[in-house]
Enzyme design. Sequence first.
Site, PDB file in Angstrom:
ATOM      1  N   GLY A 117     -23.884  13.814   9.675  1.00 26.58           N
ATOM      2  CA  GLY A 117     -24.607  13.973  10.948  1.00 26.58           C
ATOM      3  C   GLY A 117     -25.223  15.363  11.102  1.00 26.58           C
ATOM      4  NE  ARG A 139     -19.366  17.619  15.233  1.00 25.94           N
ATOM      5  CZ  ARG A 139     -19.819  16.848  14.260  1.00 25.94           C
ATOM      6  NH1 ARG A 139     -19.976  15.561  14.461  1.00 25.94           N
ATOM      7  NH2 ARG A 139     -20.107  17.383  13.090  1.00 25.94           N
ATOM      8  CE  LYS A 191     -22.197  21.043  14.352  1.00 23.41           C
ATOM      9  NZ  LYS A 191     -21.553  20.708  13.087  1.00 23.41           N
ATOM     10  N   GLY A 234       0.796  -1.230   0.000  1.00 21.01           N
ATOM     11  CA  GLY A 234       0.000   0.000   0.000  1.00 21.01           C
ATOM     12  C   GLY A 234       0.825   1.275   0.000  1.00 21.01           C
ATOM     13  CD  GLU A 235       6.173   1.238   1.997  1.00 20.79           C
ATOM     14  OE1 GLU A 235       6.867   0.972   0.989  1.00 20.79           O
ATOM     15  OE2 GLU A 235       6.590   1.145   3.166  1.00 20.79           O
ATOM     16  CG  ASP A 268     -22.337  24.494  12.415  1.00 20.88           C
ATOM     17  OD1 ASP A 268     -22.074  25.439  11.636  1.00 20.88           O
ATOM     18  OD2 ASP A 268     -21.752  23.404  12.357  1.00 20.88           O
ATOM     19  CG  ASP A 305     -21.787  22.913   7.198  1.00 16.87           C
ATOM     20  OD1 ASP A 305     -20.962  23.797   7.492  1.00 16.87           O
ATOM     21  OD2 ASP A 305     -22.125  22.023   7.994  1.00 16.87           O
ATOM     22  NE  ARG A 339     -13.905  18.257   9.566  1.00 14.99           N
ATOM     23  CZ  ARG A 339     -14.609  17.162   9.339  1.00 14.99           C
ATOM     24  NH1 ARG A 339     -15.875  17.099   9.701  1.00 14.99           N
ATOM     25  NH2 ARG A 339     -14.060  16.123   8.749  1.00 14.99           N
ATOM     26  CD  GLN A 340      -8.484  18.069  16.931  1.00 14.79           C
ATOM     27  OE1 GLN A 340      -9.293  17.190  16.691  1.00 14.79           O
ATOM     28  NE2 GLN A 340      -8.455  18.718  18.093  1.00 14.79           N
TER      29      GLN A 340
END
Length: 295
Positions: free
Chosen positions: A225, A193, A191, A37-38, A168, A218, A94-95
């Site tokens: 979700g 979460r 919203k 898979g590399e 949201d 969005d 998002r992080q």
Amino acid sequence: MESVIVGGPASTDLALSLSRLLKLPLLSVKYTEFPDGESKVTFSEKVDGSTVILVQSTYPPIDKHLMELFFLAHHMSQEGAKVHAVIPYLAYARQDKQFLPGEVVSLAVLSHLLRSAGVSRITTVDIHSAESLRLFSIPIYSASAIPSLVQYAKKNLSVTKPIIIAPDFGASKRTEAFATLYGGEYARLSKERDRVTGDVKVRQEDLDVKERDVLIVDDIISTGGTVRAAAELLRKAGAHKVFALCTHALLVGDAQERLVSAGVNEIIGTNTVPSKVSKVDVSEVIASHLRTLTE
Ligand code: R5P
């Protein structure tokens, strides 16, 4: 020296389209995979001295697409090229902070890795939050797909008494911009979460959507979700048709089916993430920004 375009395996069509729009040559690169898979990347042409516009989105399989991006960027910068990465969907955006103690700020790490791999400039589309751009120490620009989504909606969606909904708080600015260009009324849901399970609840009192067609806007639809919860609420409140428009339709797992069963009539995404729902082309939006850098 002339710029060239390199299309990573995640964005071959978009790279071809940019090469046509900008009238720049497309460099040929071979992508193969080892049995485990590399990823393997082989250049058949030299890239020394040029500015390379490297187009590679980072939708799932995210880490594989990132490794390919690192390999491409590193090789070309070692050969003396200036690497401008066009990353239509920028993963890990998002992080961009610690929501719970101990969480790694993934986007900060990614920013560091891109720079270490030799990327000297980034162009993306609708990054999750404008504030996260501060995590980058190289120039980064986030183009907006909202005008293109509006154009699509105006041309293709047949709607009655439309109302544009942000699912949201984070979607507010984008959705408001959409509503202004589209010319419709705008409202926002609340919203919550669960940061551990990822479960989503949306609420809204005093929302009059009875017999109206709703356009939920969005940046990302991932598990679906958020939009599912919004669509269920809006349907219960009497909404007629429900359209879900977003820039990055990741639609992981059975997200699409679950959205349809929640009453979503149509899902519309862009080709930052190529799929059956990527009905809006962002090539021109990216090309116009790239032109401002070369003119
Ligand atoms: C969150 O703030 C984003 O703007 C999206 O609403 C969210 O990431 C979508 O994820 P999902 O489809 O899994 O709810």
